[in-house]
Design an enzyme around this catalytic site. Structure first.
Site, PDB file in Angstrom:
ATOM      1  N   ARG A   1      -3.635  -2.623  -0.772  1.00  9.03           N
ATOM      2  CA  ARG A   1      -3.572  -1.217  -0.107  1.00  9.03           C
ATOM      3  C   ARG A   1      -4.857  -0.710  -0.268  1.00  9.03           C
ATOM      4  O   ARG A   1      -5.424  -0.725  -1.334  1.00  9.03           O
ATOM      5  CB  ARG A   1      -2.420  -0.284  -0.351  1.00  9.03           C
ATOM      6  CG  ARG A   1      -1.200  -0.992  -0.052  1.00  9.03           C
ATOM      7  CD  ARG A   1      -0.658  -0.839   1.171  1.00  9.03           C
ATOM      8  NE  ARG A   1       0.597  -1.243   1.783  1.00  9.03           N
ATOM      9  CZ  ARG A   1       0.859  -2.579   1.905  1.00  9.03           C
ATOM     10  NH1 ARG A   1       0.413  -3.534   1.909  1.00  9.03           N
ATOM     11  NH2 ARG A   1       2.209  -2.798   2.260  1.00  9.03           N
TER      12      ARG A   1
ATOM     13  N   HIS B   1      -6.005  -6.457   8.228  1.00  8.58           N
ATOM     14  CA  HIS B   1      -4.800  -6.690   7.471  1.00  8.58           C
ATOM     15  C   HIS B   1      -3.913  -7.578   8.148  1.00  8.58           C
ATOM     16  O   HIS B   1      -2.517  -7.452   8.582  1.00  8.58           O
ATOM     17  CB  HIS B   1      -4.091  -5.316   7.800  1.00  8.58           C
ATOM     18  CG  HIS B   1      -3.354  -4.948   6.560  1.00  8.58           C
ATOM     19  ND1 HIS B   1      -3.139  -3.725   6.193  1.00  8.58           N
ATOM     20  CD2 HIS B   1      -2.514  -5.778   5.682  1.00  8.58           C
ATOM     21  CE1 HIS B   1      -2.155  -3.660   4.928  1.00  8.58           C
ATOM     22  NE2 HIS B   1      -1.641  -4.795   4.647  1.00  8.58           N
TER      23      HIS B   1
ATOM     24  N   GLU C   1      -6.144   2.540   8.963  1.00  4.38           N
ATOM     25  CA  GLU C   1      -6.230   1.487   9.730  1.00  4.38           C
ATOM     26  C   GLU C   1      -5.701   1.927  11.263  1.00  4.38           C
ATOM     27  O   GLU C   1      -4.568   2.775  11.218  1.00  4.38           O
ATOM     28  CB  GLU C   1      -5.306   0.396   9.227  1.00  4.38           C
ATOM     29  CG  GLU C   1      -6.086  -0.402   7.789  1.00  4.38           C
ATOM     30  CD  GLU C   1      -4.910  -1.326   7.066  1.00  4.38           C
ATOM     31  OE1 GLU C   1      -4.066  -1.521   7.702  1.00  4.38           O
ATOM     32  OE2 GLU C   1      -5.150  -1.580   6.264  1.00  4.38           O
TER      33      GLU C   1
ATOM     34  N   ILE D   1       2.584 -11.913  -5.100  1.00  8.88           N
ATOM     35  CA  ILE D   1       1.266 -12.119  -4.697  1.00  8.88           C
ATOM     36  C   ILE D   1       0.375 -12.577  -5.513  1.00  8.88           C
ATOM     37  O   ILE D   1      -0.360 -13.489  -5.487  1.00  8.88           O
ATOM     38  CB  ILE D   1       0.848 -11.028  -3.614  1.00  8.88           C
ATOM     39  CG1 ILE D   1       2.062 -10.846  -2.645  1.00  8.88           C
ATOM     40  CG2 ILE D   1      -0.579 -11.311  -3.180  1.00  8.88           C
ATOM     41  CD1 ILE D   1       1.715  -9.832  -1.682  1.00  8.88           C
TER      42      ILE D   1
ATOM     43  N   ALA E   1      -3.454 -10.922   6.195  1.00 11.86           N
ATOM     44  CA  ALA E   1      -3.423 -11.914   5.136  1.00 11.86           C
ATOM     45  C   ALA E   1      -1.959 -12.374   5.089  1.00 11.86           C
ATOM     46  O   ALA E   1      -1.952 -13.473   4.612  1.00 11.86           O
ATOM     47  CB  ALA E   1      -3.986 -11.591   3.842  1.00 11.86           C
TER      48      ALA E   1
ATOM     49  N   GLY F   1       2.661  -9.273  -9.557  1.00 12.88           N
ATOM     50  CA  GLY F   1       3.813  -9.486  -8.740  1.00 12.88           C
ATOM     51  C   GLY F   1       3.876 -10.767  -8.093  1.00 12.88           C
ATOM     52  O   GLY F   1       3.265 -11.696  -8.509  1.00 12.88           O
TER      53      GLY F   1
END
Length: 345
Positions: free
Chosen positions: A258, A306, A287, A177, A308, A175
């Site tokens: 994820r 988390h 998390e 990313i 990034a 996708g």
């Protein structure tokens, strides 16, 4: 950003469009960003209610009456998190713009079965995330943890770092990313392999393009495996014990997608027994990570909370996307990044 062929019809007879913001973190969409939104049209009425939504999600109903009153009138929501039973409480709701590229936070909610239009933030987080993937790869290739240890212990012991040049970067999910990661990996001289369920056209910066059936091939040839997939029923638990055994003992696994895509128990065993050389995780199944998790203690694992996709520039870019979609919504035009609810992305 992708658009859809179906037009959005705005039939509010009063002309006023009531927009609610659920930012996840109070103040995330700051006053400057809110001014950008209200500048789209004088018909936009905006209210930021993140604290009330956070309380509602935790079972604190102190503000339930006030929140319900606003939800009952809301036509558009710009949100990172969402209150319980949102569509039942929002009979006038027509469109939700999420603040994330992935929409797994709503996969098991009434939103997915409703007629409410859902758009995501695909494309916004690509630049900071590609840099973060490079950072995690370099942390391992250049043995950063060893450098930190030597400095703490005041020891001068030269070692030989590895290079990324000529190594193979295998990307799961192409996708926005994954595509950004592929471009950067190729730019620094890596061989790039990619696997995607939707795309088989091989761009010039991708050396090998594989269908989903090629997972084992990608795992066995890659020096760095990067997970950049959306979380769906099909990708949940995709990387487990068998897949980790398929990787090279000198390879590294990086997850910026994820946590539930990866079997973390199997990963902990793989790292402890050196099935693979190391891993970098920016996304975890739970998390924040529980303090008693065995992942904390693994020396060949880099953990980040988390972050990034975060950057001072991301919020402005995210707001710009919402403003453009809001302008299109008001004009009855096509929206960017409409989510296919059946596929989950």
């Amino acid at each position: 950003m992708k658009s859809v062929s179906k037009l959005v019809t705005n039939i509010n007879p009063s002309g006023v469009v009531k927009v609610l913001i659920f930012g996840g973190k109070p103040g995330l969409i700051n006053e400057e960003c809110q001014r950008m939104i209200t500048a789209v049209s004088p018909n936009v009425q905006l209210q930021e209610v993140t604290e009330w939504v956070n309380a509602d999600r935790k079972g604190d109903f102190t503000f339930k009456e006030q929140l319900d009153a606003l939800l009952a009138e809301a036509e558009v929501i710009f949100g990172a998190v969402f209150p319980r039973d949102i569509t039942a409480r929002s009979p006038r709701l027509k469109w939700i713009q999420t603040m994330n590229a992935g929409v797994d936070i709503v996969l098991d909610t009434d939103i997915m079965q409703s007629r409410v239009m859902l758009t995501n933030a695909s494309g916004i987080h690509g630049p900071p995330m590609r840099e973060f993937v490079l950072y995690l790869m370099l942390m391992h290739a250049k043995q950063a943890s060893l450098s930190f240890q030597l400095q703490r212990e005041k020891r001068w012991e030269p070692f030989t770092p590895e290079m990324l040049y000529s190594k193979t970067c295998g990307i799961l999910g192409l996708g926005k990313i994954g595509d950004e990661v592929a471009r950067l990996a190729k730019a620094i001289g890596m061989r790039v392999m990619a696997l995607d369920v939707r795309r088989m056209t091989k761009a010039k910066y991708i050396d090998v393009m594989l269908p989903p059936e090629g997972l084992r091939v990608l795992l066995s040839e890659s020096d760095f495996v990067v997970i950049a997939l959306p979380l769906t029923p099909e990708t949940t638990g995709l990387i487990g014990e068998e897949e980790l055994h398929a990787m090279k003992p000198t390879s590294y696994l990086i997850n910026v997608a994820r946590g539930k895509i990866l079997d973390e128990e199997a990963l902990a065993q793989a790292l402890k027994e050196h099935w693979i050389a190391g891993a970098g995780l920016d996304a975890l199944s739970n998390e924040p990570l529980p303090v008693d998790s065995k992942l904390w203690e693994l020396p060949n694992l880099t953990l980040t909370p988390h972050v990034a996709g975060r950057s001072p520039h991301v919020i402005v870019a995210l707001t710009n996307l919402f403003c453009e979609n809001l302008r299109r919504y008001l004009n009855g035009e096509k929206l960017f990044n409409v989510v296919n609810k059946k596929k989950g992305f």
